[in-house]
Motif scaffolding. Structure first.
Motif, PDB file in Angstrom:
ATOM      1  N   VAL A 127       2.417  -9.856 -12.856  1.00 39.86           N
ATOM      2  CA  VAL A 127       2.485 -10.346 -11.480  1.00 39.86           C
ATOM      3  C   VAL A 127       3.830 -11.025 -11.264  1.00 39.86           C
ATOM      4  N   GLN A 128       4.560 -10.544 -10.252  1.00 38.80           N
ATOM      5  CA  GLN A 128       5.856 -11.122  -9.903  1.00 38.80           C
ATOM      6  C   GLN A 128       6.045 -11.065  -8.397  1.00 38.80           C
ATOM      7  N   ASP A 129       6.373 -12.183  -7.770  1.00 41.32           N
ATOM      8  CA  ASP A 129       6.772 -12.211  -6.359  1.00 41.32           C
ATOM      9  C   ASP A 129       5.768 -11.515  -5.444  1.00 41.32           C
ATOM     10  N   GLY A 130       4.484 -11.808  -5.658  1.00 42.51           N
ATOM     11  CA  GLY A 130       3.475 -11.256  -4.776  1.00 42.51           C
ATOM     12  C   GLY A 130       3.140  -9.805  -5.025  1.00 42.51           C
ATOM     13  N   HIS A 131       3.613  -9.255  -6.129  1.00 44.02           N
ATOM     14  CA  HIS A 131       3.353  -7.862  -6.478  1.00 44.02           C
ATOM     15  C   HIS A 131       2.831  -7.784  -7.919  1.00 44.02           C
ATOM     16  N   VAL A 132       2.221  -6.662  -8.242  1.00 43.51           N
ATOM     17  CA  VAL A 132       1.799  -6.409  -9.617  1.00 43.51           C
ATOM     18  C   VAL A 132       2.456  -5.124 -10.089  1.00 43.51           C
ATOM     19  N   HIS A 133       3.008  -5.166 -11.287  1.00 41.20           N
ATOM     20  CA  HIS A 133       3.670  -4.019 -11.905  1.00 41.20           C
ATOM     21  C   HIS A 133       2.800  -3.554 -13.066  1.00 41.20           C
ATOM     22  N   GLU A 134       2.247  -2.361 -12.993  1.00 36.12           N
ATOM     23  CA  GLU A 134       1.397  -1.880 -14.084  1.00 36.12           C
ATOM     24  C   GLU A 134       2.208  -1.731 -15.367  1.00 36.12           C
ATOM     25  N   VAL A 135       1.582  -2.114 -16.491  1.00 42.61           N
ATOM     26  CA  VAL A 135       2.205  -1.967 -17.802  1.00 42.61           C
ATOM     27  C   VAL A 135       1.933  -0.562 -18.318  1.00 42.61           C
ATOM     28  N   ALA A 136       2.985   0.180 -18.596  1.00 40.27           N
ATOM     29  CA  ALA A 136       2.847   1.535 -19.105  1.00 40.27           C
ATOM     30  C   ALA A 136       2.280   1.525 -20.521  1.00 40.27           C
ATOM     31  N   GLY A 137       1.485   2.533 -20.833  1.00 38.49           N
ATOM     32  CA  GLY A 137       0.934   2.677 -22.176  1.00 38.49           C
ATOM     33  C   GLY A 137      -0.368   1.938 -22.399  1.00 38.49           C
ATOM     34  N   PHE A 138      -0.859   1.229 -21.365  1.00 35.94           N
ATOM     35  CA  PHE A 138      -2.115   0.488 -21.487  1.00 35.94           C
ATOM     36  C   PHE A 138      -2.984   0.780 -20.259  1.00 35.94           C
ATOM     37  N   GLY A 139      -3.369   2.050 -20.134  1.00 36.46           N
ATOM     38  CA  GLY A 139      -4.165   2.469 -18.987  1.00 36.46           C
ATOM     39  C   GLY A 139      -5.613   2.039 -19.111  1.00 36.46           C
ATOM     40  N   PRO A 140      -6.414   2.372 -18.083  1.00 35.26           N
ATOM     41  CA  PRO A 140      -7.841   2.020 -18.109  1.00 35.26           C
ATOM     42  C   PRO A 140      -8.519   2.491 -19.388  1.00 35.26           C
ATOM     43  N   ALA A 141      -9.493   1.728 -19.838  1.00 42.20           N
ATOM     44  CA  ALA A 141     -10.163   2.003 -21.108  1.00 42.20           C
ATOM     45  C   ALA A 141     -10.902   3.336 -21.061  1.00 42.20           C
ATOM     46  N   ARG A 142     -10.779   4.093 -22.136  1.00 45.55           N
ATOM     47  CA  ARG A 142     -11.591   5.279 -22.334  1.00 45.55           C
ATOM     48  C   ARG A 142     -12.820   4.892 -23.154  1.00 45.55           C
ATOM     49  N   ALA A 143     -13.746   5.804 -23.300  1.00 42.88           N
ATOM     50  CA  ALA A 143     -14.997   5.519 -24.012  1.00 42.88           C
ATOM     51  C   ALA A 143     -14.700   4.950 -25.404  1.00 42.88           C
ATOM     52  N   GLY A 144     -15.313   3.800 -25.699  1.00 47.03           N
ATOM     53  CA  GLY A 144     -15.158   3.179 -27.003  1.00 47.03           C
ATOM     54  C   GLY A 144     -13.945   2.279 -27.136  1.00 47.03           C
ATOM     55  N   GLU A 145     -13.110   2.204 -26.103  1.00 49.18           N
ATOM     56  CA  GLU A 145     -11.919   1.363 -26.165  1.00 49.18           C
ATOM     57  C   GLU A 145     -12.169  -0.010 -25.535  1.00 49.18           C
ATOM     58  N   HIS A 146     -11.391  -0.989 -25.986  1.00 48.92           N
ATOM     59  CA  HIS A 146     -11.340  -2.259 -25.290  1.00 48.92           C
ATOM     60  C   HIS A 146     -10.548  -2.098 -23.995  1.00 48.92           C
TER      61      HIS A 146
END
Length: 282
Positions: A14-33
């Protein structure tokens, strides 16, 4: 640095009223944290967004915030950890005689969400608090070592049903642990044990305190929790609440503002679907 979880489980800075997604850490797949928990595990001492690959900015108003860590393995609470709250509740003992309690991780909800009261005939109270998020595994750590295992801090609401049921039961209904709006890494503050915070219900200031008044500070809380069980990255330990606890009802808006967060934890209270309580009436 501020770290948020949002939408379908993405994690971003989160920076300056925006959110920048972190690459390489997408939504969890089955069995993932969750993405946040994986990121914290991989970068337990993350301090700068420059260490990450970030996507394009998206306005915060256009995303739905989740609990900053949607899936901690444990959420520890500290009962009666302010002297003024001990007096307010007329408690004979405090945290040093009570230890900690557990809240169900399934009770988490993000900022902007709803607290759903389950029963029509019981009292429910707000308890504004400051929480820390564990950054690396901890077991039997000393108070001197404890904060080296903390990733950052955030705001928490420990919603509570009054009565004689077990404390963990009364605090673990779904949506009874609002958390957020995001995590701030510890490098952005001088001392997690000297944070001012407040809690409002509507326009009424209910609670105003500092973590400097804690009976057990965060180092003691983390060290003690690690003597009970292994703390994992993403686990949450919350401070306990000061005086000013009071009842909430449908239509109320609750806001917790912690110094340095750069945003408030905000939830609305609803009783949609509430029924009569099946346990004792108190």
């Amino acid at each position: 640095m501020r770290l948020a979880s949002f939408d379908d489980g993405r994690v971003g800075v989160v920076q300056d009223g925006h959110v920048h997604e972190v690459a390489g850490f997408g939504p969890a797949r089955a069995g993932e944290h969750s993405a946040a928990r994986r990121l914290i595990t991989t970068h337990p001492h993350l301090r700068s967004a420059a260490e990450l690959e970030l996507g394009d900015p998206v306005p915060l108003r256009d995303v739905a915030l989740l609990p900053p860590v949607p899936d901690p393995s444990k959420v520890f609470g500290a009962p009666v950890n302010y002297v003024d709250h001990q007096r307010e509740m007329d408690e004979a003992v405090q945290v040093s005689g009570l230890g900690l309690f557990l809240k169900a991780p399934s009770s988490l909800v993000g900022s902007g969400g709803e607290v759903r009261l389950p029963y029509t005939d019981r009292r429910f109270d707000q308890e504004g608090e400051v929480a820390v998020v564990i950054g690396r595994r901890a077991r039997h750590v000393t108070t001197a070592e404890a904060l080296d295992h903390v990733f950052g801090y955030t705001a928490l609401l420990d919603m509570t049903m009054r009565g004689r049921e077990d404390r963990s039961t009364r605090k673990s209904f779904e949506t009874f642990t609002p958390l957020g709006p995001w995590i701030v890494t510890l490098d952005e503050i001088g001392n997690v044990d000297d944070l001012d915070f407040s809690c409002r219900v509507g326009e009424e200031l209910r609670q105003k305190a500092s973590t400097a008044s804690l009976i057990w500070g965060f180092a003691e809380l983390v060290a003690y929790a690690s003597s009970i069980t292994t703390l994992e990255p993403g686990d949450v330990i919350t401070s306990g609440t000061p005086a000013g606890v009071g009842p909430v009802g449908p239509g109320d808006t609750i806001r917790v503002d912690v110094a340095g967060l750069g945003g408030e934890l905000t939830v609305r209270v609803t009783a949609d679907g509430a029924v009569a309580c099946p346990t004792g009436r108190h």
